[in-house]
Motif scaffolding. Structure first.
Motif, mmCIF file in Angstrom:
data_model
loop_
_atom_site.group_PDB
_atom_site.id
_atom_site.type_symbol
_atom_site.label_atom_id
_atom_site.label_comp_id
_atom_site.label_asym_id
_atom_site.label_seq_id
_atom_site.Cartn_x
_atom_site.Cartn_y
_atom_site.Cartn_z
ATOM 1 N N TYR A 50 0.810 -1.217 0.000
ATOM 2 C CA TYR A 50 0.000 0.000 0.000
ATOM 3 C C TYR A 50 0.847 1.273 0.000
ATOM 4 N N LYS A 51 2.012 1.199 0.632
ATOM 5 C CA LYS A 51 2.878 2.372 0.750
ATOM 6 C C LYS A 51 4.249 1.906 1.189
ATOM 7 N N VAL A 52 5.160 2.849 1.326
ATOM 8 C CA VAL A 52 6.525 2.553 1.766
ATOM 9 C C VAL A 52 6.823 3.393 3.000
ATOM 10 N N ASP A 53 7.497 2.780 3.959
ATOM 11 C CA ASP A 53 7.874 3.480 5.186
ATOM 12 C C ASP A 53 9.187 4.212 4.950
ATOM 13 N N THR A 54 9.109 5.503 4.692
ATOM 14 C CA THR A 54 10.301 6.303 4.413
ATOM 15 C C THR A 54 10.048 7.754 4.814
ATOM 16 N N LYS A 55 11.114 8.440 5.124
ATOM 17 C CA LYS A 55 11.019 9.875 5.396
ATOM 18 C C LYS A 55 11.371 10.695 4.152
ATOM 19 N N GLU A 56 11.884 10.013 3.135
ATOM 20 C CA GLU A 56 12.213 10.704 1.890
ATOM 21 C C GLU A 56 10.927 11.127 1.184
ATOM 22 N N LYS A 57 10.933 12.301 0.627
ATOM 23 C CA LYS A 57 9.714 12.812 -0.018
ATOM 24 C C LYS A 57 9.626 12.284 -1.452
ATOM 25 N N LYS A 58 9.417 10.984 -1.512
ATOM 26 C CA LYS A 58 9.225 10.313 -2.790
ATOM 27 C C LYS A 58 7.812 9.774 -2.835
ATOM 28 N N ILE A 59 7.218 9.812 -4.016
ATOM 29 C CA ILE A 59 5.814 9.459 -4.145
ATOM 30 C C ILE A 59 5.586 8.820 -5.510
ATOM 31 N N ALA A 60 4.655 7.881 -5.577
ATOM 32 C CA ALA A 60 4.381 7.187 -6.834
ATOM 33 C C ALA A 60 2.958 7.487 -7.311
ATOM 34 N N LEU A 61 2.881 8.131 -8.460
ATOM 35 C CA LEU A 61 1.583 8.324 -9.124
ATOM 36 C C LEU A 61 1.300 7.082 -9.957
ATOM 37 N N THR A 62 0.131 6.499 -9.788
ATOM 38 C CA THR A 62 -0.224 5.312 -10.563
ATOM 39 C C THR A 62 -1.568 5.518 -11.245
ATOM 40 N N ILE A 225 0.354 17.713 -9.650
ATOM 41 C CA ILE A 225 1.796 17.595 -9.886
ATOM 42 C C ILE A 225 2.529 18.839 -9.403
ATOM 43 N N ASP A 226 2.031 20.004 -9.783
ATOM 44 C CA ASP A 226 2.701 21.257 -9.419
ATOM 45 C C ASP A 226 2.717 21.463 -7.901
ATOM 46 N N LYS A 227 1.601 21.185 -7.254
ATOM 47 C CA LYS A 227 1.510 21.396 -5.811
ATOM 48 C C LYS A 227 2.428 20.435 -5.044
ATOM 49 N N LEU A 228 2.462 19.187 -5.471
ATOM 50 C CA LEU A 228 3.326 18.222 -4.788
ATOM 51 C C LEU A 228 4.798 18.575 -4.988
ATOM 52 N N ARG A 229 5.143 19.037 -6.175
ATOM 53 C CA ARG A 229 6.528 19.463 -6.406
ATOM 54 C C ARG A 229 6.878 20.676 -5.547
ATOM 55 N N GLN A 230 5.950 21.579 -5.378
ATOM 56 C CA GLN A 230 6.186 22.738 -4.517
ATOM 57 C C GLN A 230 6.433 22.304 -3.073
ATOM 58 N N GLN A 231 5.857 21.173 -2.698
ATOM 59 C CA GLN A 231 6.047 20.639 -1.350
ATOM 60 C C GLN A 231 7.330 19.810 -1.230
ATOM 61 N N GLY A 232 8.063 19.704 -2.345
ATOM 62 C CA GLY A 232 9.345 19.014 -2.310
ATOM 63 C C GLY A 232 9.312 17.553 -2.681
ATOM 64 N N TYR A 233 8.204 17.091 -3.253
ATOM 65 C CA TYR A 233 8.104 15.676 -3.604
ATOM 66 C C TYR A 233 8.776 15.365 -4.937
ATOM 67 N N GLU A 234 9.364 14.172 -4.985
ATOM 68 C CA GLU A 234 9.939 13.626 -6.216
ATOM 69 C C GLU A 234 9.049 12.483 -6.686
ATOM 70 N N PHE A 235 8.714 12.473 -7.969
ATOM 71 C CA PHE A 235 7.869 11.416 -8.521
ATOM 72 C C PHE A 235 8.741 10.268 -9.005
ATOM 73 N N VAL A 236 8.407 9.069 -8.538
ATOM 74 C CA VAL A 236 9.165 7.872 -8.914
ATOM 75 C C VAL A 236 8.182 6.776 -9.311
ATOM 76 N N THR A 237 8.690 5.743 -9.969
ATOM 77 C CA THR A 237 7.845 4.594 -10.292
ATOM 78 C C THR A 237 7.639 3.761 -9.023
ATOM 79 N N VAL A 238 6.667 2.882 -9.072
ATOM 80 C CA VAL A 238 6.432 2.001 -7.925
ATOM 81 C C VAL A 238 7.660 1.148 -7.644
#
Length: 253
Positions: A50-62, A225-238
């Motif tokens: 369901y998700k990954v336990d991390t403090k890194e601001k990485k997120i997967a759009l699916t 996309i724009d708002k999440l990037r403003q919050q410092g998120y990086e988009f990655v694959t699953v």
């Protein structure tokens, strides 16, 4: 007598040190329990991620695709223009009807996962039927893309322990989501945006759709996309998100 008392005190001190060490170890084990939940105890059986336990601001759009031909391309255009990595789960009948779009998804570098064959709840099927549905999609998607998928999102997000085990036996990890955009309900562009932004977090897997039944996703997506990037998120694959990290799963009845 005095010597006996001294010896007993030393022994008591040793015991206290051992007990303290044991209590500390137990505390550490308890604190780490959530982190290792997906890999310990009863969790040895296959489970959905369901998700990954991390403090890194990485997120997967699916994105799931199972029907239609007008909504997918605008969404692909947005993702490409904004240079966003994404994982797209394709149903095999849709893929057969739209080989040119599948080709573009592959050429644009998006990660491709399976969305099964028949779009139905596999938990009501027999073991043989479950295996047949996943295998048929596997064969079709492998032939069309030149690469065997290793991620699957089951139709309607439906599964039970049998489905998870069979998917695992066929080389798949079952991918769910922790944030649902609810774009499939067509609640309005602002609602979709809020559904994502109010819940998104590091290590999140976000559910969206690129099927024609979802009429507002392409309108909400650029803002998300724009708002999440403003919050410092990086988009990655699953696959990138779950590689080398502690995934979060849930117990299945």
């Amino acid at each position: 007598m005095r010597r006996m008392y001294v010896v007993s005190a030393q022994r008591l001190k040793q015991i206290l040190i051992i007990v303290t060490a044991l209590l500390l170890a137990a505390g550490i084990g308890y604190a780490e329990r959530d982190t290792i939940a997906a890999f310990s105890g009863n969790n040895q059986a296959p489970q959905a991620i369901y998700k990954v336990d991390t403090k890194e601001k990485k997120i997967a759009l699916t994105f799931d695709i199972s029907w239609g031909e007008t909504r997918t391309v605008p969404i692909l255009d947005i993702l490409k223009a904004k240079n966003v990595k994404s994982t797209i789960f394709l149903s095999s009948p849709w893929s057969q009807r739209h080989p040119e779009i599948v080709k573009r998804i592959k050429e644009d570098g998006f990660e491709i996962g399976s969305h099964g064959h028949k779009h139905d709840n596999y938990s009501k099927y027999t073991d043989e039927e479950i295996r047949a549905q996943i295998s048929k999609a596997d064969t079709i998607l492998t032939e069309m893309t030149g690469k065997k998928p290793n991620l699957i999102r089951l139709p309607n997000g439906d599964f039970d322990k049998r489905v998870l085990q069979i998917a695992s036996d066929l080389g798949y990890s079952v991918i769910q989501w922790d944030t649902d955009s609810k774009d499939w309900t067509n609640p309005g562009t602002e609602a979709i945006i809020n559904n994502v932004l109010s819940k998104a977090h590091p290590g999140d897997i976000i559910l969206m759709h690129a099927s024609d039944s979802c009429k507002e996703t392409h309108l909400a997506l650029p803002v998300i996309i724009d708002k999440l990037r403003q919050q410092g998120y990086e988009f990655v694959t699953v696959s990138e998100l779950i590689a080398g990290t502690n995934v979060k799963s849930k117990e299945v009845e």
